[in-house]
Design a protein around this motif. Structure first.
Motif, PDB file in Angstrom:
ATOM      1  N   ARG A  82      12.964 -15.059  -5.037  1.00 35.77           N
ATOM      2  CA  ARG A  82      11.528 -15.237  -5.251  1.00 35.77           C
ATOM      3  C   ARG A  82      10.877 -15.769  -3.974  1.00 35.77           C
ATOM      4  NH1 ARG A  82       8.285 -19.180  -6.131  1.00 35.77           N
ATOM      5  NH2 ARG A  82       9.903 -20.729  -6.507  1.00 35.77           N
ATOM      6  N   ILE A  83      11.570 -16.669  -3.277  1.00 36.78           N
ATOM      7  CA  ILE A  83      11.025 -17.258  -2.054  1.00 36.78           C
ATOM      8  C   ILE A  83      10.855 -16.196  -0.971  1.00 36.78           C
ATOM      9  CG2 ILE A  83      11.570 -18.804  -0.128  1.00 36.78           C
ATOM     10  CD1 ILE A  83      12.858 -20.670  -2.145  1.00 36.78           C
ATOM     11  N   SER A  84      11.842 -15.329  -0.819  1.00 36.63           N
ATOM     12  CA  SER A  84      11.826 -14.320   0.232  1.00 36.63           C
ATOM     13  C   SER A  84      12.183 -12.954  -0.350  1.00 36.63           C
ATOM     14  CB  SER A  84      12.821 -14.714   1.332  1.00 36.63           C
ATOM     15  OG  SER A  84      12.780 -13.773   2.373  1.00 36.63           O
ATOM     16  N   PRO A  85      11.194 -12.235  -0.885  1.00 38.57           N
ATOM     17  CA  PRO A  85      11.466 -10.952  -1.545  1.00 38.57           C
ATOM     18  C   PRO A  85      12.170  -9.914  -0.670  1.00 38.57           C
ATOM     19  CG  PRO A  85       9.216 -11.662  -1.966  1.00 38.57           C
ATOM     20  CD  PRO A  85       9.789 -12.599  -0.941  1.00 38.57           C
ATOM     21  N   ASP A  86      12.014 -10.001   0.650  1.00 36.89           N
ATOM     22  CA  ASP A  86      12.638  -9.029   1.559  1.00 36.89           C
ATOM     23  C   ASP A  86      13.977  -9.522   2.098  1.00 36.89           C
ATOM     24  OD1 ASP A  86      10.444  -7.337   1.259  1.00 36.89           O
ATOM     25  OD2 ASP A  86       9.361  -8.342   2.876  1.00 36.89           O
ATOM     26  N   LEU A  87      14.549 -10.521   1.459  1.00 30.20           N
ATOM     27  CA  LEU A  87      15.778 -11.145   1.932  1.00 30.20           C
ATOM     28  C   LEU A  87      16.920 -10.152   2.099  1.00 30.20           C
ATOM     29  CD1 LEU A  87      16.981 -13.927   2.617  1.00 30.20           C
ATOM     30  CD2 LEU A  87      17.570 -14.169   0.214  1.00 30.20           C
ATOM     31  N   CYS A  88      17.004  -9.165   1.232  1.00 29.15           N
ATOM     32  CA  CYS A  88      18.131  -8.229   1.255  1.00 29.15           C
ATOM     33  C   CYS A  88      17.852  -6.937   2.004  1.00 29.15           C
ATOM     34  CB  CYS A  88      18.581  -7.939  -0.177  1.00 29.15           C
ATOM     35  SG  CYS A  88      19.365  -9.365  -0.958  1.00 29.15           S
ATOM     36  N   GLY A  89      16.718  -6.812   2.605  1.00 27.71           N
ATOM     37  CA  GLY A  89      16.442  -5.614   3.400  1.00 27.71           C
ATOM     38  C   GLY A  89      16.583  -4.333   2.599  1.00 27.71           C
ATOM     39  N   HIS A  90      17.702  -3.630   2.763  1.00 33.87           N
ATOM     40  CA  HIS A  90      17.930  -2.346   2.095  1.00 33.87           C
ATOM     41  C   HIS A  90      18.733  -2.544   0.816  1.00 33.87           C
ATOM     42  CE1 HIS A  90      16.231  -0.178   5.433  1.00 33.87           C
ATOM     43  NE2 HIS A  90      16.998  -0.873   6.263  1.00 33.87           N
ATOM     44  N   GLY A  91      18.257  -3.440  -0.018  1.00 39.11           N
ATOM     45  CA  GLY A  91      18.927  -3.717  -1.281  1.00 39.11           C
ATOM     46  C   GLY A  91      18.048  -4.602  -2.139  1.00 39.11           C
ATOM     47  N   SER A  92      18.534  -4.903  -3.330  1.00 43.99           N
ATOM     48  CA  SER A  92      17.786  -5.796  -4.207  1.00 43.99           C
ATOM     49  C   SER A  92      18.511  -7.130  -4.285  1.00 43.99           C
ATOM     50  CB  SER A  92      17.610  -5.174  -5.593  1.00 43.99           C
ATOM     51  OG  SER A  92      18.867  -4.950  -6.194  1.00 43.99           O
ATOM     52  N   CYS A  93      17.730  -8.183  -4.349  1.00 47.14           N
ATOM     53  CA  CYS A  93      18.253  -9.546  -4.366  1.00 47.14           C
ATOM     54  C   CYS A  93      18.475  -9.980  -5.815  1.00 47.14           C
ATOM     55  CB  CYS A  93      17.243 -10.464  -3.679  1.00 47.14           C
ATOM     56  SG  CYS A  93      17.806 -12.154  -3.460  1.00 47.14           S
ATOM     57  N   VAL A  94      19.609 -10.613  -6.074  1.00 48.82           N
ATOM     58  CA  VAL A  94      19.933 -11.138  -7.401  1.00 48.82           C
ATOM     59  C   VAL A  94      20.234 -12.624  -7.238  1.00 48.82           C
ATOM     60  CG1 VAL A  94      21.520 -10.997  -9.354  1.00 48.82           C
ATOM     61  CG2 VAL A  94      20.912  -8.912  -8.097  1.00 48.82           C
ATOM     62  N   ASN A  95      19.433 -13.464  -7.909  1.00 47.47           N
ATOM     63  CA  ASN A  95      19.655 -14.908  -7.820  1.00 47.47           C
ATOM     64  C   ASN A  95      20.912 -15.279  -8.595  1.00 47.47           C
ATOM     65  OD1 ASN A  95      18.729 -17.570  -7.012  1.00 47.47           O
ATOM     66  ND2 ASN A  95      18.399 -17.920  -9.183  1.00 47.47           N
ATOM     67  N   THR A  96      21.698 -16.206  -8.032  1.00 49.10           N
ATOM     68  CA  THR A  96      22.872 -16.763  -8.704  1.00 49.10           C
ATOM     69  C   THR A  96      22.771 -18.282  -8.584  1.00 49.10           C
ATOM     70  OG1 THR A  96      24.220 -16.709  -6.698  1.00 49.10           O
ATOM     71  CG2 THR A  96      24.303 -14.756  -8.115  1.00 49.10           C
ATOM     72  N   PRO A  97      23.457 -19.044  -9.410  1.00 46.87           N
ATOM     73  CA  PRO A  97      23.375 -20.502  -9.304  1.00 46.87           C
ATOM     74  C   PRO A  97      23.823 -20.996  -7.928  1.00 46.87           C
ATOM     75  CG  PRO A  97      24.408 -19.872 -11.376  1.00 46.87           C
ATOM     76  CD  PRO A  97      24.273 -18.623 -10.548  1.00 46.87           C
ATOM     77  N   GLY A  98      22.894 -21.586  -7.200  1.00 48.78           N
ATOM     78  CA  GLY A  98      23.191 -22.133  -5.886  1.00 48.78           C
ATOM     79  C   GLY A  98      23.239 -21.129  -4.758  1.00 48.78           C
ATOM     80  N   SER A  99      22.944 -19.850  -5.035  1.00 45.06           N
ATOM     81  CA  SER A  99      23.030 -18.839  -3.994  1.00 45.06           C
ATOM     82  C   SER A  99      22.258 -17.589  -4.420  1.00 45.06           C
ATOM     83  CB  SER A  99      24.502 -18.490  -3.724  1.00 45.06           C
ATOM     84  OG  SER A  99      24.613 -17.689  -2.567  1.00 45.06           O
ATOM     85  N   PHE A 100      22.615 -16.461  -3.836  1.00 41.64           N
ATOM     86  CA  PHE A 100      22.050 -15.166  -4.187  1.00 41.64           C
ATOM     87  C   PHE A 100      23.026 -14.093  -3.743  1.00 41.64           C
ATOM     88  CE2 PHE A 100      20.832 -15.910   0.148  1.00 41.64           C
ATOM     89  CZ  PHE A 100      20.905 -14.672   0.750  1.00 41.64           C
ATOM     90  N   GLU A 101      22.861 -12.890  -4.281  1.00 39.65           N
ATOM     91  CA  GLU A 101      23.659 -11.742  -3.867  1.00 39.65           C
ATOM     92  C   GLU A 101      22.722 -10.587  -3.587  1.00 39.65           C
ATOM     93  OE1 GLU A 101      26.414 -10.921  -7.022  1.00 39.65           O
ATOM     94  OE2 GLU A 101      27.572 -12.729  -6.640  1.00 39.65           O
ATOM     95  N   CYS A 102      23.137  -9.731  -2.691  1.00 42.73           N
ATOM     96  CA  CYS A 102      22.382  -8.516  -2.400  1.00 42.73           C
ATOM     97  C   CYS A 102      23.124  -7.321  -2.960  1.00 42.73           C
ATOM     98  CB  CYS A 102      22.203  -8.344  -0.890  1.00 42.73           C
ATOM     99  SG  CYS A 102      21.171  -9.596  -0.123  1.00 42.73           S
ATOM    100  N   GLU A 103      22.417  -6.520  -3.713  1.00 32.05           N
ATOM    101  CA  GLU A 103      22.980  -5.264  -4.213  1.00 32.05           C
ATOM    102  C   GLU A 103      22.360  -4.151  -3.395  1.00 32.05           C
ATOM    103  OE1 GLU A 103      22.194  -5.151  -8.421  1.00 32.05           O
ATOM    104  OE2 GLU A 103      23.748  -6.654  -8.833  1.00 32.05           O
ATOM    105  N   CYS A 104      23.184  -3.477  -2.614  1.00 32.53           N
ATOM    106  CA  CYS A 104      22.692  -2.448  -1.684  1.00 32.53           C
ATOM    107  C   CYS A 104      22.170  -1.232  -2.427  1.00 32.53           C
ATOM    108  CB  CYS A 104      23.810  -2.023  -0.742  1.00 32.53           C
ATOM    109  SG  CYS A 104      24.396  -3.354   0.309  1.00 32.53           S
TER     110      CYS A 104
END
Length: 108
Positions: A82-104
């Motif tokens: 939510r803070i940085s919607p473009d965080l994953c560039g060529h993928g979608s960002c998925v929030n996880t507890p204490g972190s995040f993951e990028c799904e390409c």
């Protein structure tokens, strides 16, 4: 520190670049994806340092907030996506507890 200021993704030799849209508390910025914070372009404490541990006692990905009624701290997961919607560039960002993951996206 309860001030809300600009958060920056990059800090290099007292120069802040890549500002995130909006204003954030220092813990919300520096305990998540930020490298610098505030109008004075203050570098965030390095992960593992005593200053980082004081600002982010639960570690990266958690903001430290005070309970208004008891005065005791509680910790809230930071939604980096939510803070940085473009965080994953060529993928979608998925929030996880204490972190995040990028799904390409397909092809990346």
């Amino acid at each position: 520190d309860v001030r809300v200021e600009q958060c920056y993704m990059r800090w290099d030799e007292d120069e802040c670049t890549e500002p995130l849209p909006g204003k954030f508390r220092m813990d919300l910025c520096c305990c998540s994806v930020g490298s610098a914070w505030g109008s004075d372009c203050e570098e965030c404490p390095r992960v593992g340092s005593s200053d980082f541990k004081a600002l982010c006692p639960r570690g990266p990905g958690f903001a430290n907030r005070g309970d208004v009624l008891s005065g005791r701290p509680f910790y809230k997961d930071i939604d980096e996506c939510r803070i940085s919607p473009d965080l994953c560039g060529h993928g979608s960002c998925v929030n996880t507890p204490g972190s995040f993951e990028c799904e390409c996206f397909e092809g990346y």
